[in-house]
Design an enzyme around this catalytic site. Structure first.
Site, PDB file in Angstrom:
ATOM      1  N   ILE A  82       4.066  42.735 -65.172  1.00 47.67           N
ATOM      2  CA  ILE A  82       4.338  44.468 -65.444  1.00 47.67           C
ATOM      3  C   ILE A  82       3.193  45.246 -64.790  1.00 47.67           C
ATOM      4  CG2 ILE A  82       5.260  44.179 -67.809  1.00 47.67           C
ATOM      5  CD1 ILE A  82       2.148  44.260 -69.014  1.00 47.67           C
ATOM      6  N   LYS A 109       1.892  48.747 -62.904  1.00 48.05           N
ATOM      7  CA  LYS A 109       2.209  49.921 -63.210  1.00 48.05           C
ATOM      8  C   LYS A 109       1.765  50.998 -62.076  1.00 48.05           C
ATOM      9  CE  LYS A 109      -1.074  52.789 -64.145  1.00 48.05           C
ATOM     10  NZ  LYS A 109      -2.523  53.248 -64.695  1.00 48.05           N
ATOM     11  N   TYR A 142      -2.056  52.509 -76.319  1.00 45.31           N
ATOM     12  CA  TYR A 142      -1.850  53.510 -75.425  1.00 45.31           C
ATOM     13  C   TYR A 142      -1.556  54.878 -75.593  1.00 45.31           C
ATOM     14  CZ  TYR A 142      -1.205  49.070 -72.822  1.00 45.31           C
ATOM     15  OH  TYR A 142      -1.428  47.475 -72.525  1.00 45.31           O
TER      16      TYR A 142
END
Length: 282
Positions: free
Chosen positions: A233, A235, A57
């Protein structure tokens, strides 16, 4: 009435080595480097204590800067990062580079990002990770995007059972057989793209339940994940949505309502197929 956020009420999942991971975390996939510190600071301020990043990332430094600036004790924040596909043969150096970028003495969870079976290197990478785990530079080691045959191959050559398998799971792509197999081996299941990158939020069943509970569609889907014991998770760079997503911990769906969402499974994958994916990420 929208579910209230209850401070410090994020449930935890106990991994197979006794380490606890906050079940609702914050992902930074596709967050630009220049925005990462601000966005992660916002997430930490909102109440998230589990941040998921990856070397691929290219925003580990921003995550580390946000943690340093937050004033929150290091032991109160769970940090996950991942090994790049193109560095499976040099996993020790790759991990040290990630730890340096994050500015941390240790990483809570380190994952092999993709199996890349065509390389034939993931068992070699795992053996290196086992050594890092033994030296306590990593609190838990795991995998991502590992299909049943990848898990079988890894377990035949390993001493440590992965703590986590992070895989694509959302209402329209549930990978139920893989989730069941992972859990049967003592491997916790973690969902990335838990909202189908937003694509599952418009489903009639999700919209109906959101209206019934006075909740957001995202809260409904996240509550469905949480009820199954899945780590999630999501975002968002939007502060209001960060807060709203945490509100999923205050929702409890009935078994019939859970079944309505489970019935949405269509086998529609959003991301790459781990059986053939071979991008280097470099």
């Amino acid at each position: 009435m929208m579910p209230e956020i209850r401070e410090n009420n994020i449930p935890a999942v106990t991994l197979n080595n006794g380490v606890q991971i906050p079940q609702l975390g914050f992902g930074v996939f596709q967050v630009p480097q220049e925005e990462t510190q601000r966005i992660v600071e916002d997430a930490l301020e909102t109440g998230y204590r589990h941040i998921d990043t990856a070397a691929a990332y290219r925003n580990e430094a921003g995550v580390g800067a946000a943690i340093a600036a937050s004033g929150i004790p290091r032991e109160d924040i769970f940090v996950t990062t991942k090994l790049r596909n193109g560095e499976q043969g040099t996993a020790h150096a790759a991990f040290q580079n990630s730890r340096t970028a994050l500015g941390l003495d240790y990483v809570d969870l380190y994952l092999i990002h993709w199996p890349v079976p065509s390389q034939g290197l993931f068992t070699e990478a795992w053996k290196t990770m086992e050594k890092l785990y033994a030296s306590r530079e990593i609190r838990a080691i795991g995998v991502s995007n590992f299909l049943p045959d990848h898990l079988d191959t890894l377990l035949k050559a390993s001493d440590v059972v992965p703590a986590v398998n992070q895989i694509e799971i959302h209402p329209t792509f549930q990978q139920q057989d893989l989730a069941v197999k992972s859990r049967s081996l003592g491997i916790a299941v973690e969902a990335y793209s838990p909202l189908g990158q937003g694509g599952d939020l418009g489903a009639a069943a999700v919209q109906s339940l959101a209206s019934r509970y006075g909740a957001t569609p995202a809260q409904i889907v996240l509550a469905w994940h949480l009820a199954q014991g899945t780590i999630v998770i999501p975002k968002s760079s939007n502060l209001a949505r960060m807060r709203e997503n945490l509100g999923a911990t205050a929702l409890t769906l009935t078994s019939a309502e859970m079944a309505e969402i489970t019935a949405l499974d269509s086998g529609a994958r959003v991301g790459a197929d781990p059986a053939v994916a071979a991008h280097s990420q470099l």
